[in-house]
Design an enzyme around this catalytic site. Structure first.
Site, PDB file in Angstrom:
ATOM      1  NE  ARG A  48      -2.247  -1.341   3.590  1.00 11.59           N
ATOM      2  CZ  ARG A  48      -2.688  -0.836   4.690  1.00 11.59           C
ATOM      3  NH1 ARG A  48      -3.721  -0.541   4.877  1.00 11.59           N
ATOM      4  NH2 ARG A  48      -2.168  -0.978   5.911  1.00 11.59           N
ATOM      5  CE  LYS A 207      -5.167 -17.382  14.875  1.00 12.92           C
ATOM      6  NZ  LYS A 207      -3.846 -16.790  15.764  1.00 12.92           N
TER       7      LYS A 207
END
Length: 430
Positions: A48, A207
């Site tokens: 970015r 997760k």
């Protein structure tokens, strides 16, 4: 014989993890080539902020146009370490469409939209690997979906967030309060400026969804995971845990129902006996305990986050994917053949540790015991202390459906002799 034409890797993101991936690819280039059977070349890095200095990465490889990079057509593997849902999802599917396999560390995206990513990879004959998405450097995803593929996994329980484990460990070992332990974790770089994703269990829940899906060969999304953070855990809870010979951990727990007809996935603080292997996991380390029918009990332990550990897992996947490409093959895809439903938390059979502030007068224990009996919950142990008209009553239950236990607590709150519910915590790891 080694192939001379290099396999080209595009890197999406060059933060803590991405910069380590680039460094290892450069410094260990000869070793990686020998292990794969062909050279590996970093062909582009999407960022970015192009003006930021990135040591060891040639300026001509830096680009802000990630879409153009994955569309090049000569890229063999795209490594995605930017995180979040978009633009990561679009970039990954675009990579598949243009002939590249993908290695990702994006737990949030995989937990929310893993099925569609698998479908896109399968449609275009590409690999989707994501060892780094759960538990950092710990080899866990590949053992679950390959090494244990011939076994039946019944339970996966673990500490999968280093920040929360560091905080709880400090509260346990030093007697610190939650805020004091969080401040130390922040000062040491274990906690983000905004720790919400960690301490409220969002990170661990993502997760858990991934682990449950792989372990039970069914689709489990983030929304299917019961989540409870650890911000309400107090020093008093740890004192109670010690009296029981326990400690407190934020656990991700994925279970197959006893009848095998459903699964559950949940994240919450829990008391576990000091004799359990997870109780000894200290600082910011992760550990996952797997219970399989044939293999028995297995434990995976190690650093669960950080640039170098996570990069190690990423590069392990890169090597595997590159080997597959040389052999014109793909690795394991989605295995969701069981299509088992995910049961709500209320159906989970668990135990409670309940601390009540009660009036110190005759009959209180009998009233409390009656409430438990009316809800079909059996009491394991009771401990009562009283002085000057006030008392504390600590009840540990036997295993019962979580809905029954929750209903019991609500009924206890309505008793005139109960001044308040000081704490409620589940007990695991027997």
């Amino acid at each position: 014989m080694m192939r001379t034409r290099p396999l080209k890797v595009a890197l999406l993101g060059c933060g803590v993890v991405g910069s380590e991936v680039a460094r290892i690819m450069t410094t260990h280039a000869d070793d990686l080539a020998a292990r794969i059977g062909a050279p590996v070349e970093l062909a582009g890095v999407a960022v970015r902020r192009p003006d930021k200095v990135r040591a060891g990465i040639p300026a001509e490889l830096i680009t802000t146009d990630a879409t153009a990079l994955v569309k090049r057509g000569d890229i063999d593997v795209v490594v995605e370490v930017i995180g979040g849902i978009e633009p990561a999802r679009s970039l990954i599917t675009t990579a598949f469409e243009h002939g590249a396999s993908v290695v990702s560390a994006n737990k949030a995206l995989l937990a929310q939209d893993g099925a569609s990513l698998y479908a896109a990879a399968d449609e275009h004959g590409q690999d989707l690997y994501y060892e780094a998405a759960v538990a950092g450097a710990i080899p866990l995803i590949r053992p679950l979906r390959e090494s244990l593929a011939g076994d039946k996994i019944n339970r996966v329980m673990g500490i999968v967030n280093g920040t929360t484990n560091f905080i709880l460990d400090k509260m346990d070992s030093t007697g610190a309060g939650y805020q004091e332990a969080l401040d130390e974790a922040t000062a040491l770089g274990y906690a983000e400026a905004d720790p919400t994703a960690d301490v409220e269990g969002f990170d661990a829940a993502a997760k858990a969804a991934i682990l449950a899906g792989i372990a039970f060969h069914t689709r489990v999304r983030l929304d299917d995971v019961y989540r409870e953070g650890m911000t309400e855990v107090t020093a008093a809870d740890f004192a109670s845990a010690k009296q029981m010979g326990c400690t407190i951990k934020l656990l991700a727990i994925c279970e197959r129902a006893a009848d095998g007809e459903s699964v559950t996935a949940r994240v919450h603080p829990a008391m576990i006996p000091l004799s359990h292997p997870l109780a000894s996991v200290r600082e910011a380390y992760n550990a996952v305990f797997v219970e399989a029918e044939a293999a028995g009990r297995l434990m995976f332990y190690g650093p669960g986050a950080g640039g170098s550990p996570t990069a190690s897992a990423v590069l392990g996947d890169v090597v595997a994917v590159c080997r597959n490409r040389l052999n014109e093959a793909t690795g394991p895809g989605e295995s969701a053949y069981t299509q088992l439903p995910v049961s709500p938390m209320g159906d989970v059979v668990t135990r409670y540790h309940i601390s009540l502030d009660v009036a110190d007068k005759p009959g209180v224990l009998a009233q409390v015991a009656t409430v438990f009996a009316e809800h079909g919950v059996s009491i394991d142990t009771v401990r009562q202390q009283g002085k000057d008209g006030e008392a504390s009553l600590v009840v540990v239950t036997h295993r019962a459906p979580d809905a029954a236990l929750s209903g019991t607590v609500e009924a206890l709150r309505k008793l005139d002799t109960v001044r308040g519910v000081a704490s409620i915590m589940r007990v695991e790891g027997e």
